[in-house]
Design a protein around this motif. Structure first.
Motif, short mmCIF file in Angstrom:
data_model
loop_
_atom_site.label_atom_id
_atom_site.label_comp_id
_atom_site.label_asym_id
_atom_site.label_seq_id
_atom_site.Cartn_x
_atom_site.Cartn_y
_atom_site.Cartn_z
N TRP A 94 18.98 -3.92 -4.39
CA TRP A 94 19.22 -3.17 -3.16
C TRP A 94 17.97 -2.38 -2.76
CZ3 TRP A 94 20.28 2.31 -2.25
CH2 TRP A 94 20.72 2.56 -0.94
N LYS A 95 17.32 -1.74 -3.73
CA LYS A 95 16.10 -0.99 -3.44
C LYS A 95 14.97 -1.93 -3.04
CE LYS A 95 16.54 1.44 -7.30
NZ LYS A 95 16.27 2.44 -8.38
N CYS A 96 14.91 -3.11 -3.63
CA CYS A 96 13.93 -4.11 -3.19
C CYS A 96 14.16 -4.46 -1.72
CB CYS A 96 14.05 -5.37 -4.05
SG CYS A 96 13.15 -5.32 -5.60
N GLY A 97 15.41 -4.63 -1.35
CA GLY A 97 15.73 -4.97 0.03
C GLY A 97 15.33 -3.89 1.01
N VAL A 98 15.54 -2.63 0.63
CA VAL A 98 15.16 -1.53 1.52
C VAL A 98 13.64 -1.47 1.68
CG1 VAL A 98 15.17 0.98 1.83
CG2 VAL A 98 17.23 -0.19 1.01
N TYR A 99 12.92 -1.53 0.57
CA TYR A 99 11.45 -1.48 0.65
C TYR A 99 10.89 -2.72 1.34
CZ TYR A 99 10.63 2.74 -2.12
OH TYR A 99 10.56 4.05 -2.55
N ALA A 100 11.57 -3.85 1.20
CA ALA A 100 11.09 -5.07 1.86
C ALA A 100 11.18 -4.96 3.37
CB ALA A 100 11.90 -6.28 1.37
N ALA A 101 11.97 -4.02 3.88
CA ALA A 101 12.09 -3.83 5.33
C ALA A 101 10.91 -3.06 5.90
CB ALA A 101 13.39 -3.10 5.65
N PHE A 102 10.07 -2.46 5.07
CA PHE A 102 8.96 -1.64 5.59
C PHE A 102 8.00 -2.45 6.46
CE2 PHE A 102 8.84 2.38 2.76
CZ PHE A 102 10.21 2.50 2.86
N PRO A 103 7.49 -3.61 6.00
CA PRO A 103 6.62 -4.39 6.90
C PRO A 103 7.35 -4.84 8.16
CG PRO A 103 6.40 -5.14 4.63
CD PRO A 103 7.58 -4.23 4.66
N GLY A 104 8.64 -5.21 8.02
CA GLY A 104 9.41 -5.61 9.19
C GLY A 104 9.57 -4.48 10.18
N ALA A 105 9.71 -3.25 9.68
CA ALA A 105 9.81 -2.09 10.57
C ALA A 105 8.54 -1.92 11.39
CB ALA A 105 10.09 -0.83 9.75
N LEU A 106 7.40 -2.14 10.75
CA LEU A 106 6.12 -2.03 11.45
C LEU A 106 5.99 -3.12 12.51
CD1 LEU A 106 3.34 -0.67 11.69
CD2 LEU A 106 2.53 -2.26 9.93
N ILE A 107 6.36 -4.35 12.16
CA ILE A 107 6.24 -5.47 13.09
C ILE A 107 7.18 -5.29 14.28
CG2 ILE A 107 6.64 -7.95 13.37
CD1 ILE A 107 5.79 -8.25 10.42
N SER A 108 8.44 -4.96 14.00
CA SER A 108 9.42 -4.81 15.10
C SER A 108 9.09 -3.60 15.97
CB SER A 108 10.83 -4.69 14.52
OG SER A 108 10.91 -3.65 13.58
N SER A 109 8.54 -2.55 15.39
CA SER A 109 8.13 -1.39 16.20
C SER A 109 6.97 -1.75 17.11
CB SER A 109 7.73 -0.22 15.29
OG SER A 109 8.83 0.23 14.53
N ALA A 110 6.05 -2.58 16.61
CA ALA A 110 4.94 -3.03 17.46
C ALA A 110 5.46 -3.87 18.63
CB ALA A 110 3.95 -3.84 16.63
N ILE A 111 6.50 -4.66 18.38
CA ILE A 111 7.09 -5.47 19.45
C ILE A 111 7.65 -4.56 20.55
CG2 ILE A 111 9.05 -6.99 19.99
CD1 ILE A 111 8.58 -8.33 17.28
N VAL A 112 8.32 -3.48 20.14
CA VAL A 112 8.87 -2.54 21.12
C VAL A 112 7.77 -1.78 21.84
CG1 VAL A 112 10.31 -0.49 21.41
CG2 VAL A 112 11.03 -2.30 19.85
N ALA A 113 6.80 -1.28 21.07
CA ALA A 113 5.74 -0.46 21.66
C ALA A 113 4.89 -1.25 22.66
CB ALA A 113 4.85 0.12 20.56
N LEU A 114 4.61 -2.52 22.33
CA LEU A 114 3.76 -3.35 23.19
C LEU A 114 4.57 -4.15 24.20
CD1 LEU A 114 1.28 -4.65 20.45
CD2 LEU A 114 1.00 -2.70 22.00
N GLU A 115 5.93 -4.02 24.14
CA GLU A 115 6.83 -4.70 25.06
C GLU A 115 6.60 -6.21 25.05
OE1 GLU A 115 6.51 -2.89 28.89
OE2 GLU A 115 7.43 -1.01 28.25
N LEU A 116 6.54 -6.79 23.85
CA LEU A 116 6.34 -8.23 23.71
C LEU A 116 7.66 -8.93 24.00
CD1 LEU A 116 4.18 -8.28 20.46
CD2 LEU A 116 3.42 -8.27 22.83
#
Length: 311
Positions: A246-268
């Motif tokens: 479970w903790k692996c899964g939460v930490y594995a979301a960190f790069p995804g959070a950065l990528i998805s936030s960039a999608i929102v910020a840059l309006e891709l």
């Protein structure tokens, strides 16, 4: 000693937030350490990540919306004047033509329906069917509606000195006439001040929504990861390994959070925030769990050989 218990009991030095975040973005080697962090430390790291990314997304959003808000302010001033008088008894009165009903269109935002007369009634649904936001201004109340779903709206109401929040399913309910008395003390608010407050509220709403998404979704995705892992591995390890996963899964979301936030910020436009967040979190999380399982495999083989020798 049981290999599942031994891997969770290994003493390691916890990593700070920056090292944890950079480590998750540089490969899966760090997960053997991250999965042994305490739940409190993991949630603290997730909280910091959500705060920082929410600030970044809201900052980019404010830059993108600055010109649209300025254009909306100009349209509002041309239609209603440069100031609004707010009376303590509940009336909101524009400077220009306070008795004239009108609909003002704000490109990129929505519409404002000004309804000073009680017999105005609700407009035809076609006037707001394709809108994401719209406002209704009656003498005694101003409200803003934000679409959550095709038939569901989140509503902010301002009536006198009170503000309330709620949800409605039928937008026609938002066009009910609210009478306001032009008595008591009149407070004048400039249109520039009004739009500054609207801009601050808009940015704060963006920050809150992104913070909640970044913080809550990994907890859900990691639980889904447990289900995938449970039915994917031929040999399923008993507790407490599920907590490591479970903790692996939460930490594995960190790069995804950065990528998805960039999608929102840059309006891709290619992929949505939630889709990108889920796919990156699940795929990377499964890869991290598989690495942990492979690191345990030598210990499992040794345990099996010892058992065979005893026989």
């Amino acid at each position: 000693m049981n290999s599942e218990n031994s891997i969770s009991n290994i003493q390691i030095k916890p990593l700070g937030f920056i090292k944890s975040f950079i480590g998750t973005c540089c490969g899966t080697a760090v997960f053997s350490t991250l999965c042994r962090h305490s739940v409190v430390r993991m949630l603290w790291h997730l909280f910091l990540l959500a705060v920082l990314l929410a600030f970044a997304v809201s900052w980019f959003g404010s830059r993108e919306n600055r010109s649209r808000i300025a254009a909306a302010e100009e349209i509002f001033t041309n239609s209603f004047g440069s100031k609004i008088t707010c009376y303590t008894d509940g009336a909101f009165v524009p400077e220009k033509n306070p008795e004239q009903p009108r609909v003002v269109v704000f490109p990129g935002f929505g519409k404002l329906f000004y309804c000073p007369l009680p017999d105005r009634g609700a407009p035809d649904r076609s006037e707001y069917a394709d809108l994401t936001y719209f406002g209704v201004w009656t003498p005694g109340m101003v409200l803003f509606a934000f679409r959550n779903a095709p038939d569901n709206w989140m509503v902010n109401r301002i009536s006198g000195s009170r503000m309330s929040f709620g949800m409605v399913d039928d937008p026609n309910d938002l066009f009910r006439y609210a009478e306001g008395k032009k008595s008591g003390t009149g407070l004048t608010i400039s249109s520039s001040q009004l739009f500054n407050e609207i801009s601050m509220a808009y940015n704060f709403r963006n920050w809150i929504s992104h913070f909640v998404a970044i913080f809550i979704l990994p907890l859900i995705y990691s639980a889904l990861l447990l289900v995938v892992v449970r039915f994917s591995f031929a040999r399923v390890s008993p507790q407490p390994t599920w907590l490591l996963w479970w903790k692996c899964g939460v930490y594995a979301a960190f790069p995804g959070a950065l990528i998805s936030s960039a999608i929102v910020a840059l309006e891709l436009p290619l992929i949505s925030f939630s889709t990108a967040y889920m796919l990156t979190s699940m795929v990377y999380g499964l890869h991290a769990v598989m690495r942990i399982e492979l690191e345990k495999k030598p210990a499992d083989d040794t345990e099996e050989n010892d058992s065979y020798g005893e026989q």
